[in-house]
Motif scaffolding. Sequence first.
Motif, PDB file in Angstrom:
ATOM      1  N   MET A   6       0.819  -1.208   0.000  1.00 34.25           N
ATOM      2  CA  MET A   6       0.000   0.000   0.000  1.00 34.25           C
ATOM      3  C   MET A   6       0.852   1.258   0.000  1.00 34.25           C
ATOM      4  N   PHE A   7       1.974   1.257   0.736  1.00 38.17           N
ATOM      5  CA  PHE A   7       2.722   2.512   0.824  1.00 38.17           C
ATOM      6  C   PHE A   7       3.449   2.836  -0.471  1.00 38.17           C
ATOM      7  N   GLU A   8       3.806   1.818  -1.282  1.00 37.45           N
ATOM      8  CA  GLU A   8       4.377   2.097  -2.592  1.00 37.45           C
ATOM      9  C   GLU A   8       3.381   2.870  -3.450  1.00 37.45           C
ATOM     10  N   GLU A   9       2.142   2.452  -3.391  1.00 33.79           N
ATOM     11  CA  GLU A   9       1.087   3.073  -4.193  1.00 33.79           C
ATOM     12  C   GLU A   9       0.684   4.438  -3.656  1.00 33.79           C
ATOM     13  N   LEU A  10       0.527   4.564  -2.333  1.00 40.59           N
ATOM     14  CA  LEU A  10      -0.211   5.703  -1.791  1.00 40.59           C
ATOM     15  C   LEU A  10       0.571   6.682  -0.929  1.00 40.59           C
ATOM     16  N   MET A  11       1.808   6.402  -0.554  1.00 35.97           N
ATOM     17  CA  MET A  11       2.488   7.368   0.316  1.00 35.97           C
ATOM     18  C   MET A  11       2.699   8.723  -0.364  1.00 35.97           C
ATOM     19  N   PRO A  12       3.133   8.796  -1.629  1.00 40.08           N
ATOM     20  CA  PRO A  12       3.243  10.124  -2.260  1.00 40.08           C
ATOM     21  C   PRO A  12       1.904  10.832  -2.388  1.00 40.08           C
ATOM     22  N   ASP A  13       0.828  10.066  -2.444  1.00 43.80           N
ATOM     23  CA  ASP A  13      -0.519  10.620  -2.571  1.00 43.80           C
ATOM     24  C   ASP A  13      -0.928  11.405  -1.330  1.00 43.80           C
ATOM     25  N   VAL A  14      -0.263  11.178  -0.206  1.00 42.28           N
ATOM     26  CA  VAL A  14      -0.526  11.981   0.992  1.00 42.28           C
ATOM     27  C   VAL A  14      -0.174  13.447   0.743  1.00 42.28           C
ATOM     28  N   TYR A  33      -8.887 -13.678   4.854  1.00 39.16           N
ATOM     29  CA  TYR A  33      -8.374 -13.327   6.182  1.00 39.16           C
ATOM     30  C   TYR A  33      -9.442 -12.666   7.050  1.00 39.16           C
ATOM     31  N   GLY A  34     -10.395 -11.984   6.421  1.00 37.74           N
ATOM     32  CA  GLY A  34     -11.374 -11.201   7.173  1.00 37.74           C
ATOM     33  C   GLY A  34     -10.952  -9.768   7.407  1.00 37.74           C
ATOM     34  N   TYR A  35      -9.724  -9.423   7.038  1.00 37.63           N
ATOM     35  CA  TYR A  35      -9.167  -8.081   7.243  1.00 37.63           C
ATOM     36  C   TYR A  35      -8.209  -7.805   6.085  1.00 37.63           C
ATOM     37  N   TRP A  36      -7.833  -6.557   5.913  1.00 42.16           N
ATOM     38  CA  TRP A  36      -6.972  -6.222   4.774  1.00 42.16           C
ATOM     39  C   TRP A  36      -6.093  -5.025   5.125  1.00 42.16           C
ATOM     40  N   GLY A  37      -5.161  -4.709   4.194  1.00 36.23           N
ATOM     41  CA  GLY A  37      -4.213  -3.614   4.386  1.00 36.23           C
ATOM     42  C   GLY A  37      -2.810  -4.162   4.568  1.00 36.23           C
ATOM     43  N   PHE A  38      -2.068  -4.306   3.460  1.00 36.40           N
ATOM     44  CA  PHE A  38      -0.792  -5.016   3.460  1.00 36.40           C
ATOM     45  C   PHE A  38       0.335  -4.083   3.018  1.00 36.40           C
ATOM     46  N   SER A  39       1.346  -3.958   3.867  1.00 37.53           N
ATOM     47  CA  SER A  39       2.446  -3.034   3.608  1.00 37.53           C
ATOM     48  C   SER A  39       3.604  -3.421   4.527  1.00 37.53           C
ATOM     49  N   TYR A  65      11.357  -7.330  11.398  1.00 38.09           N
ATOM     50  CA  TYR A  65      10.705  -6.454  10.428  1.00 38.09           C
ATOM     51  C   TYR A  65      10.598  -7.199   9.110  1.00 38.09           C
ATOM     52  N   ARG A  66       9.527  -6.950   8.347  1.00 38.45           N
ATOM     53  CA  ARG A  66       9.348  -7.678   7.100  1.00 38.45           C
ATOM     54  C   ARG A  66       8.490  -6.888   6.129  1.00 38.45           C
ATOM     55  N   GLU A  67       8.684  -7.180   4.842  1.00 41.18           N
ATOM     56  CA  GLU A  67       7.881  -6.546   3.799  1.00 41.18           C
ATOM     57  C   GLU A  67       6.658  -7.402   3.516  1.00 41.18           C
ATOM     58  N   TYR A  68       5.475  -6.800   3.630  1.00 38.38           N
ATOM     59  CA  TYR A  68       4.226  -7.474   3.310  1.00 38.38           C
ATOM     60  C   TYR A  68       3.539  -6.722   2.168  1.00 38.38           C
ATOM     61  N   GLY A  69       2.762  -7.439   1.391  1.00 37.81           N
ATOM     62  CA  GLY A  69       2.021  -6.839   0.294  1.00 37.81           C
ATOM     63  C   GLY A  69       1.132  -7.896  -0.349  1.00 37.81           C
ATOM     64  N   VAL A  70       0.522  -7.524  -1.466  1.00 43.85           N
ATOM     65  CA  VAL A  70      -0.255  -8.470  -2.264  1.00 43.85           C
ATOM     66  C   VAL A  70       0.630  -8.874  -3.431  1.00 43.85           C
ATOM     67  N   ASP A  71       1.075 -10.109  -3.427  1.00 41.55           N
ATOM     68  CA  ASP A  71       2.062 -10.582  -4.395  1.00 41.55           C
ATOM     69  C   ASP A  71       1.628 -10.305  -5.833  1.00 41.55           C
TER      70      ASP A  71
END
Length: 537
Positions: free
Chosen positions: A336-344, A377-383, A392-398
Amino acid sequence: MQHTSKQTPAPSRRSLLVGGAASVAAFALAPSPTARAATAPAFVRSAPTLVLDKGRVHTWAADTWRSLVAMTDPKTGLPADNIPESLAAGDRSGYTSPTNIGGYLWSTVVARELGLITRGEASARLIRTLKTVERMEHHTPSGMYFNWYDEATAQTLRTWPDSGDKVVPFCSSVDNGWLGAALLVVQHSDPAARPWAKRIFDRMRWDAFYNDNSDPAHQVRSGGLIHGGFYPYEDGRPGGTYQGTHIGGAPVWLTTHHYDTTVSETRITSYLGIITGRIPPKQYFAMWRTFPATCDWSWHEMQPVGDNRRYYGIDVYEGAYTYRGMHVVPGWGGSMFEELMPDVFVDEAAWAPKSWGRNHVLHVRAQREHGLIEAGYGYWGFSPSSNPAGGYREYGVDALGLNPTGYMSDQESTNYDPGFGTCRAATNPNPTYGDGVVTPHASFLAMQHEPGEAFANLAGIQADFDSYGRGGFFDAIAVKSGTVARRYLSLDQAMIMGAAGNVLGDNVIRRAFSTPAVRNALQPVIGIEEFGASPVA
């Protein structure tokens, strides 16, 4: 990063942002008896409509701000990289970065805007931090700062606090990009702190990172690319650097890898270079949207579809991946942060409606459908975030990442492999996922595009897990086991503050960053592009 070999994926980007956090163990929690997987959260199941509760989001922001205050040394005004749930001063990490400092600066502006602190306190905090930053050791010719400092003394780290390992000072293009973005926010939103923010920003030479492709010995894509960074004093990455300079003066050790994909948090550095006139607009179009669809590129995640277009004299393949009936332009890891952090900072959807205006909403939808439907999972938001199991680890939607062994959404690192058309057979097109890991900052970023859905997801995470402390949401939750990373990372907390400020404070961060001058320089560049993104494949 630049992919000089089509066989070997490039190293992680996020390591430049929070690399030191990996060496600090996260704190785990035994599985919660109320934790549920593969079902919708209680809040979603009971709510007839998904409506954002602004009062509750304000409370979340207030508690998040408490964690940032706890991380910040009162003498230097520098925030630590992370702190455990204790929020005790003695438990601060002992190091900080330009990104962390930038995050504290823009979070202070949000705290003022949301009424969490007075205007006078905000100015005092900003000035204290900026006075420290102005005097901190840095690379004088470029005005760029090193990756790691001691937050209590403001001294450059040359040995790592916990291990004693040597640290070679490094100027990261993306780390300095986030500090630069924060300086513009302060400059345009706090008159008392403006002089310090302006002086520091004005001496930053973004072209110090720009390889314009004119050196035959170090060719990159037409239009030029931005280095990962440089070592000013000695080579800290033997074999991965070369000596040179893009701004004259003494040579430095420039990284041989470059940032070469546009769905990346690193585009903020491109924006700053374009805004200041230090980097030409064509550099923005030199980055890949996807890698090519030909069989000799069949190593990346899946075969893209798209058309070729031309902008600023640069040929661009407007490729997109196909996922759940959508065409989405992927990032490197699918986070998510790759996609949306500059959008802040930049209202990309409004300024570029045919590119980011399409892709942002589709990426959020894809992450939501992955968590709730595909993976169950019932929940979402991967970063990228703290690993609930430690470290520490990198998470995302492969499926949303170019990296074929990219950022996975679960602890088991379940790999999605749909193949590459007729070039490469699929090995795992319908995976069964395990213990999914969600991070609240991803949902806050998504709140700028799906406010009700993001709020419902966060409310469910808070209700169904022991995921919340005095400093707000803990950094990550493994939803099947109920294991929680019980600490706070300043960057992730700052992303929460920035997004919450935009949602509750009439786009406070975007308004401060995107002045008329910034808009006039940047909107004509990003606004002309048409991505291959589409809600219907």
